[in-house]
Design a protein around this motif. Structure first.
Motif, PDB file in Angstrom:
ATOM      1  N   ASP A   7       0.849  -1.188   0.000  1.00  0.00           N
ATOM      2  CA  ASP A   7       0.000   0.000   0.000  1.00  0.00           C
ATOM      3  C   ASP A   7       0.886   1.240   0.000  1.00  0.00           C
ATOM      4  O   ASP A   7       1.579   1.516   0.977  1.00  0.00           O
ATOM      5  CB  ASP A   7      -0.883  -0.057   1.262  1.00  0.00           C
ATOM      6  CG  ASP A   7      -1.728   1.197   1.433  1.00  0.00           C
ATOM      7  OD1 ASP A   7      -1.776   1.999   0.471  1.00  0.00           O
ATOM      8  OD2 ASP A   7      -2.311   1.354   2.514  1.00  0.00           O
ATOM      9  N   GLU A   8       0.877   1.965  -1.113  1.00  0.00           N
ATOM     10  CA  GLU A   8       1.747   3.155  -1.206  1.00  0.00           C
ATOM     11  C   GLU A   8       1.431   4.180  -0.128  1.00  0.00           C
ATOM     12  O   GLU A   8       2.292   4.951   0.272  1.00  0.00           O
ATOM     13  CB  GLU A   8       1.620   3.840  -2.565  1.00  0.00           C
ATOM     14  CG  GLU A   8       2.285   3.109  -3.696  1.00  0.00           C
ATOM     15  CD  GLU A   8       1.298   2.314  -4.510  1.00  0.00           C
ATOM     16  OE1 GLU A   8       0.296   2.897  -4.957  1.00  0.00           O
ATOM     17  OE2 GLU A   8       1.511   1.110  -4.698  1.00  0.00           O
ATOM     18  N   HIS A   9       0.170   4.179   0.326  1.00  0.00           N
ATOM     19  CA  HIS A   9      -0.198   5.154   1.352  1.00  0.00           C
ATOM     20  C   HIS A   9       0.428   4.806   2.686  1.00  0.00           C
ATOM     21  O   HIS A   9       0.477   5.618   3.597  1.00  0.00           O
ATOM     22  CB  HIS A   9      -1.719   5.230   1.488  1.00  0.00           C
ATOM     23  CG  HIS A   9      -2.357   5.766   0.239  1.00  0.00           C
ATOM     24  ND1 HIS A   9      -2.742   4.950  -0.787  1.00  0.00           N
ATOM     25  CD2 HIS A   9      -2.611   7.037  -0.146  1.00  0.00           C
ATOM     26  CE1 HIS A   9      -3.234   5.691  -1.751  1.00  0.00           C
ATOM     27  NE2 HIS A   9      -3.165   6.966  -1.398  1.00  0.00           N
ATOM     28  N   SER A  63       4.309  -1.109   5.340  1.00  0.00           N
ATOM     29  CA  SER A  63       4.185  -2.345   4.557  1.00  0.00           C
ATOM     30  C   SER A  63       5.545  -3.016   4.460  1.00  0.00           C
ATOM     31  O   SER A  63       5.665  -4.226   4.658  1.00  0.00           O
ATOM     32  CB  SER A  63       3.696  -2.058   3.146  1.00  0.00           C
ATOM     33  OG  SER A  63       2.387  -1.604   3.145  1.00  0.00           O
TER      34      SER A  63
END
Ligand code: NFS
Ligand code: SF4
Length: 635
Positions: free
Chosen positions: A366-368, A373
């Motif tokens: 998840d880039e957010h 992660s």
């Protein structure tokens, strides 16, 4: 198929071990596929509609056709360009993912990524016509990312941005004249799939031109992927590290970064720096990251992460018994990894929604929440390390020093120390003085139809002996890294006299702690765009159209659809391209003639297939000599 499996000493040791304990590796499976079906092998099996497969015997009297009447040339052309569509989709989707991330950074939506290289951002903005004067970095980044994303959905007559911005005018003229200048990436790929649908285009030349248009989208996607990755993570500078399975450390938590996209691997590198103590608390001496395939090349170029191995030998990293986790994203990841991992404590972690392997861990990246992660993945590896069976650990004591990180910028920085005004002159002078014959790019994969890494090694050493300046990307670059060609020793052992003289000047000027390597590692496969930038710059400096520049490319062990796409745009941009496996175009004399002969008249670039590495190198040297000779005659 060759009896000798590999020239890589570490891989040989591991393959012996695999045999001893009864593991079947990709090398065994390759052997089990022999003999190949001649129809498939030469491209004359059509499976495009459900009436098929239709298998063609082109030499049958009267001409053999598919059920719909498709001739050998239609079938071979369709099959070939569909490879290009696959490769181009993969590269450009990778680029799109990076562009989307840059956009979200510029919009302040992602906390873990930054705009790292503002110099590159401004250079790219200027190149593609985004206003920079007096503007805020984030505003410029947003426009650059938006321009990149616009490449995908465009359906107008406008020309695609990165191809247009990067190419020399004489090249663009050819692309326009032949009507292969793309507009949008998605449009060209969809059109190509439409064009090659059953009962659609039967004209092989028209099909090939459709394929070249898609190949230019591959180039575009990778050029923007390279640019935006540099903006996001920095443009690599020379680094010293090591390569081969000996880079895996018995006393550390080992994590392999495998796949292609730096969005994940960069975050794991960052997280690992912060988590050394956690690994120590688990009894390890720390965390050791190693790379496999192109994401490995990305973090090698920017972070100096060591290379474990390349495509064909990815399974063998697990066989060392010391691989605690292998984290993968997209492309070139063998599904067999999971089966092997089951016999060890190794965790295979898939991370992308379009790439899962049944039975392996899937931790959606998840880039957010990127850093967290990455930390979770590392924790999984540390946990796995606790279950490692020391009795099963067997790491080959094989590693070579690697000097890498030669983005075009870092290469030009070295040249600048000799010629500050026109750095690329350094290469042009060496060519014009006859000191070197030209430049060769080695790109591409491993293909077990031959002996692993042998074509790479033999061809590079042959070309070096013949005074050719060599750059490399992808698994080719990793082969050279493992075999000791990415260091100064390589120059001493293999360079011809002229090339040695150039190296002496470069080394004296470079002022690096390590000597320059025989082969300059330019990065991952998307970084073939860096090599093309070099060719374009050289052409300009020498006052030549690309089709006359002494620059050649080779994929000695091409495997993937992406390699077909890369080879094809190289041809369209004027570069002679060697492929070290026989291409599935040979099933049609006509198609084969178009890509190996006619292409040269139209584009200046062309393909040739040669499985013998000495002969192939000889031919490349001849091509360079011929271009030099013609250029001298024109003066
Ligand atoms: Ni290129 Fe790089 Fe390797 Fe081939 Fe695969 S990793 S993207 S496709 S196998 S060179
Ligand atoms: Fe056969 Fe034609 Fe269908 Fe291909 S498209 S499988 S040649 S009928």
């Amino acid at each position: 198929m060759s009896e000798k499996r590999t020239i890589d000493v570490a891989a040989t040791q591991m393959l012996d071990k695999a045999k001893e304990i009864g593991f079947l590796t990709t090398f065994d499976r390759a052997k089990a596929q022999e003999p190949r079906c001649t129809f498939g092998n030469t491209g004359i099996c059509c499976r495009i509609c459900l009436q098929g497969p239709c298998r063609i015997l082109p030499k049958k009297p009267g001409g053999n056709k598919g059920i719909c009447g498709a001739a050998d040339y239609t079938i071979v052309a369709r099959n070939t360009v569909r490879y290009i569509a696959g490769g181009s989709a993969a590269h450009s989707d990778h680029g799109r993912h990076i562009a989307e991330t840059v956009l979200h950074v510029a919009e302040g939506k992602l906390k873990d990524y930054q705009i790292t290289d503002t110099t590159k951002l401004m250079a790219v903005a200027k190149k593609i016509g985004v206003e920079t004067e007096g503007r805020d970095v984030m505003a410029v980044a947003k426009d650059v990312a938006t321009a990149a994303l616009d490449e995908f959905g465009r359906v107008t007559e406008d020309e695609i941005t990165w191809v247009k911005a990067n190419s020399n005018e004489s090249t663009l003229e050819v692309l326009r004249k032949t009507n292969i200048m793309p507009s949008g990436i998605n449009l060209s790929l969809a059109q190509l799939l439409h064009q090659t649908h059953a009962g659609n285009d039967a004209d092989p030349v028209n099909i090939i031109f459709g394929g070249l248009k898609a190949a230019l989208c591959d180039y575009d996607g990778m050029a923007l992927a390279t640019d935006l990755s540099d903006i996001l993570f920095g443009t690599g500078v020379p680094v010293v590290t090591e390569a081969n399975l000996g880079a895996i450390k018995a006393d550390k938590v080992n994590i392999a970064l495998h796949g292609h996209n730096p969005l994940l691997s960069q975050m794991v590198v960052k997280a690992a720096k912060e988590m050394q103590e956690e690994a120590k608390a688990a009894g390890a001496a720390g965390i050791n990251l190693v790379g496999i395939c192109c994401t490995g090349n990305e973090v090698l170029t920017r972070e100096g992460v060591a290379i474990a191995t390349n495509f064909a030998t990815q399974e063998l990293a697990i066989l060392t018994g010391a691989m605690d986790a292998m984290v993968v994203d997209v492309q070139c990841i063998m599904p067999s990894l999971r089966t092997l991992a089951e016999c060890y404590h190794t965790k295979i972690v898939t991370t992308m929604p379009i790439m899962k392997i049944p039975g392996s861990y899937h931790m959606a990246f998840d880039e957010h929440n990127a850093l967290n992660s990455a930390k979770e993945i590392i924790r999984l590896a540390i946990d796995a390390y606790k279950n490692r069976d020391a009795a099963k650990v067997c790491i080959p004591d094989v590693r070579n020093t690697v000097v890498a990180g030669f983005t075009l910028e870092s290469l030009l920085n070295i040249f600048k120390k000799i010629n500050a005004d026109a750095p690329i002159r350094v290469l042009a002078d060496a060519i014009e003085a006859g000191e070197i014959k030209g430049v060769a790019l080695f790109a591409g994969c491993n293909n077990l139809k031959g002996t692993h890494d042998e074509n790479h090694f033999t061809m590079a050493t042959e070309l070096a002996k013949n005074d050719v300046f060599i750059v490399a990307t992808g698994c080719a670059a990793q082969a050279f890294a493992k075999e000791g060609l990415l260091n100064g020793e390589g120059v001493k052992k293999y360079a011809g006299e002229g090339l040695k003289k150039l190296f002496a000047r470069l080394n004296a000027a470079a002022g690096l702690t390590a000597e320059l390597p025989l082969v300059f590692h330019m990065g991952s496969c998307v970084d073939n765009s860096r090599a093309q930038d070099l060719a374009n710059l050289l052409a300009k400096e020498m006052g030549l159209p690309n089709r006359d520049v002494p620059y050649v490319a080779s994929a000695p062990e091409a495997m993937s659809e992406k390699a077909v796409a890369i080879g094809s745009w190289n041809v369209a941009l004027g570069n002679p391209v060697h492929v070290g496996v026989v291409a599935p175009t040979v099933g049609s004399q006509l198609v084969n003639d178009v890509v190996t002969k006619v292409a040269e008249d139209v584009f200046g670039g062309f393909f040739f297939w040669e499985t013998d590495p000495v002969k192939a190198a000889g031919r490349l040297v001849e091509i360079l000599e011929e271009r030099n000779w013609k250029n001298a005659m024109r003066k």
